[in-house]
Structures are given as structure tokens and as C-alpha cells.
Design a protein around this motif. Structure first.
Motif, PDB file in Angstrom:
ATOM      1  N   LEU A   8       0.800  -1.186   0.046  1.00 27.66           N
ATOM      2  CA  LEU A   8       0.002   0.009   0.093  1.00 27.66           C
ATOM      3  C   LEU A   8       1.150   1.181   0.092  1.00 27.66           C
ATOM      4  CD1 LEU A   8      -2.576  -0.934   2.688  1.00 27.66           C
ATOM      5  CD2 LEU A   8      -2.691  -1.041   0.156  1.00 27.66           C
ATOM      6  N   THR A  29       0.598  -5.036   2.958  1.00 27.17           N
ATOM      7  CA  THR A  29      -0.729  -5.050   3.424  1.00 27.17           C
ATOM      8  C   THR A  29      -1.018  -6.143   4.635  1.00 27.17           C
ATOM      9  OG1 THR A  29      -1.273  -6.920   1.941  1.00 27.17           O
ATOM     10  CG2 THR A  29      -1.929  -4.640   1.206  1.00 27.17           C
ATOM     11  N   LEU A  83      -3.598  -4.304   7.936  1.00 24.59           N
ATOM     12  CA  LEU A  83      -3.993  -3.195   6.906  1.00 24.59           C
ATOM     13  C   LEU A  83      -5.050  -4.163   5.956  1.00 24.59           C
ATOM     14  CD1 LEU A  83      -0.672  -1.244   6.480  1.00 24.59           C
ATOM     15  CD2 LEU A  83      -3.100  -0.463   7.502  1.00 24.59           C
ATOM     16  N   ASP A  84      -4.715  -5.303   5.876  1.00 23.21           N
ATOM     17  CA  ASP A  84      -5.588  -5.987   4.798  1.00 23.21           C
ATOM     18  C   ASP A  84      -6.941  -6.073   5.287  1.00 23.21           C
ATOM     19  OD1 ASP A  84      -5.023  -7.991   6.426  1.00 23.21           O
ATOM     20  OD2 ASP A  84      -4.059  -9.240   5.156  1.00 23.21           O
ATOM     21  N   LEU A  87      -8.435  -2.719   4.329  1.00 18.90           N
ATOM     22  CA  LEU A  87      -9.107  -2.842   2.957  1.00 18.90           C
ATOM     23  C   LEU A  87     -10.239  -3.637   2.734  1.00 18.90           C
ATOM     24  CD1 LEU A  87      -5.694  -3.424   1.181  1.00 18.90           C
ATOM     25  CD2 LEU A  87      -6.762  -1.447   1.070  1.00 18.90           C
ATOM     26  N   GLY A  88     -10.135  -4.764   3.513  1.00 24.11           N
ATOM     27  CA  GLY A  88     -11.636  -5.504   3.373  1.00 24.11           C
ATOM     28  C   GLY A  88     -12.767  -4.941   3.867  1.00 24.11           C
ATOM     29  N   GLY A  90     -13.440  -2.059   3.018  1.00 25.56           N
ATOM     30  CA  GLY A  90     -13.340  -0.598   2.163  1.00 25.56           C
ATOM     31  C   GLY A  90     -13.282   0.483   2.659  1.00 25.56           C
ATOM     32  N   GLU A  92     -10.443   3.689   3.036  1.00 33.31           N
ATOM     33  CA  GLU A  92      -9.600   4.286   2.253  1.00 33.31           C
ATOM     34  C   GLU A  92      -8.871   5.189   2.902  1.00 33.31           C
ATOM     35  OE1 GLU A  92     -11.049   5.347  -1.850  1.00 33.31           O
ATOM     36  OE2 GLU A  92     -11.336   3.100  -2.150  1.00 33.31           O
ATOM     37  N   ILE A 110      -5.118   5.690   2.134  1.00 32.07           N
ATOM     38  CA  ILE A 110      -4.483   4.570   1.220  1.00 32.07           C
ATOM     39  C   ILE A 110      -4.653   5.116  -0.336  1.00 32.07           C
ATOM     40  CG2 ILE A 110      -4.880   2.273   0.477  1.00 32.07           C
ATOM     41  CD1 ILE A 110      -6.094   1.597   3.339  1.00 32.07           C
ATOM     42  N   GLN A 112      -2.872   4.071  -3.153  1.00 33.14           N
ATOM     43  CA  GLN A 112      -2.788   2.881  -4.050  1.00 33.14           C
ATOM     44  C   GLN A 112      -2.286   1.682  -3.517  1.00 33.14           C
ATOM     45  OE1 GLN A 112       0.064   4.085  -7.161  1.00 33.14           O
ATOM     46  NE2 GLN A 112      -0.685   2.888  -8.720  1.00 33.14           N
ATOM     47  N   GLN A 113      -2.803   0.442  -4.153  1.00 35.18           N
ATOM     48  CA  GLN A 113      -2.348  -0.782  -3.722  1.00 35.18           C
ATOM     49  C   GLN A 113      -1.530  -1.333  -5.074  1.00 35.18           C
ATOM     50  OE1 GLN A 113      -5.223  -3.570  -2.268  1.00 35.18           O
ATOM     51  NE2 GLN A 113      -3.996  -5.388  -2.999  1.00 35.18           N
TER      52      GLN A 113
END
Length: 169
Positions: A8, A29, A83-84, A87-88, A90, A92, A110, A112-113
Motif C-alpha cells: 500500500l 498489506t 491493513l488488509d 482494505l477488506g 472498504g 481508504e 490509502i 494505491q495498492q
């Protein structure tokens, strides 16, 4: 920390300060929030003298203290959330607060991945602008007073503030 977890790109901006003080870092992540705290401390130049907390959605993550446990203000352990998982959900953007007395709030975006690059080591500092306020300067208002004092050799606190900041800033 080489690995295969996606990466990330985070933009970390100290809130309520103009012009902005910001850092951009790359982190895996699979990094937990306790480790992200370490990354932010290093990137911003904080010395880890104080408590911290992440506010992600409607939850708070930090280092829970049973002596101050409040059922209406639950703090989840930051070492148990990665951190994942952010992301899970949603999410940002979230907030990191350092030093509850000075109340340094950081906006974390966040941006960019990216795929992991096996030739690189993470976390990685990419860029940033302006120095972080000194520890225990007194929050945003204290920081502005500090800047006024050190930028004006005629200011009554000029010499004292420069010495307090280690002779440089």
C-alpha cells in the motif's frame, strides 16, 4: 521486510497544520497497526514518548489499558488488526492520533495498492515535506508559538526555544 504481500502507498498528513507536514510510505498489506505505528513514528520524526490510537471506521485501535477500560469507549489491540482487514472493510482513509495531550492527529489515506517487488524491502519511505513538531511543544497552538519564537531572533523566547529544540529546527 521482503515478501509477497501486496503493498500500500500511504499518504500521512499531520492535520490542522499549514503548510502541510506530510509523508508518503510503502507498507505491506499484512502489516499490523502496531507496526504501522512504528512506521509513522519513524517517518514523522516522533520519538514514541506518548500513547497512540488509530480510529478506523467506528473502532479504535491502540494498546488497551485495563486500568482505564470503559465499555463505552473500547480500544482494540492494534497488534491484532492488519491493513488488509482495513482494505477488506472498504476503508481508504483513517485517523492516527499520537500524544493525547498535544493531540497530534494524522490523516492516513490509502492512495494505491501495488504488487510487491521482491528486490525491495518494506516499509519504504518515499517522500515528505517539512519537519514534524518537536515532542511536547503544546499541540498545534504551541507549535505555532514555537515557530514564531525560533524565526524571530528578537523574540523573548528565541534562544530558549532553540536550546529546547536541541539548537536546531
Amino acid at each position: 521486510m521482503p515478501g509477497s504481500a501486496p503493498i500500500l502507498r500511504l499518504l500521512i498528513t499531520l492535520m490542522h497544520i499549514e503548510p502541510p507536514i506530510w509523508r508518503r510510505v510503502l507498507v505491506p498489506t499484512d502489516m499490523n497497526l502496531a507496526r504501522l505505528h512504528d512506521v509513522i513514528q519513524a517517518a514523522m520524526g516522533w520519538q514514541e514518548y506518548h500513547l497512540h490510537e488509530f480510529q478506523i471506521g467506528d473502532r479504535r485501535y491502540g494498546v488497551p489499558d485495563p486500568a482505564f477500560e470503559d465499555p463505552d469507549f473500547k480500544v482494540y489491540h492494534d497488534a491484532n488488526f492488519k491493513l488488509d482487514a482495513v482494505l477488506g472493510r472498504g476503508i481508504e482513509r483513517f485517523i492516527y492520533t499520537y500524544d493525547f495531550g498535544d493531540n497530534w492527529q494524522h490523516d492516513i489515506v490509502i492512495e494505491q495498492q501495488l504488487p510487491s517487488d521482491a528486490s525491495k524491502t518494506y516499509p519504504t519511505f518515499m517522500a515528505g515535506e517539512r519537519r514534524c513538531p518537536p515532542e511536547d511543544v503544546g499541540g498545534v497552538s504551541g507549535f505555532y508559538e514555537f515557530l514564531d519564537a525560533i524565526s524571530d531572533p528578537a523574540h523573548e523566547d528565541h534562544k530558549h526555544m532553540l536550546e529546547w529544540a536541541g539548537g536546531r529546527y
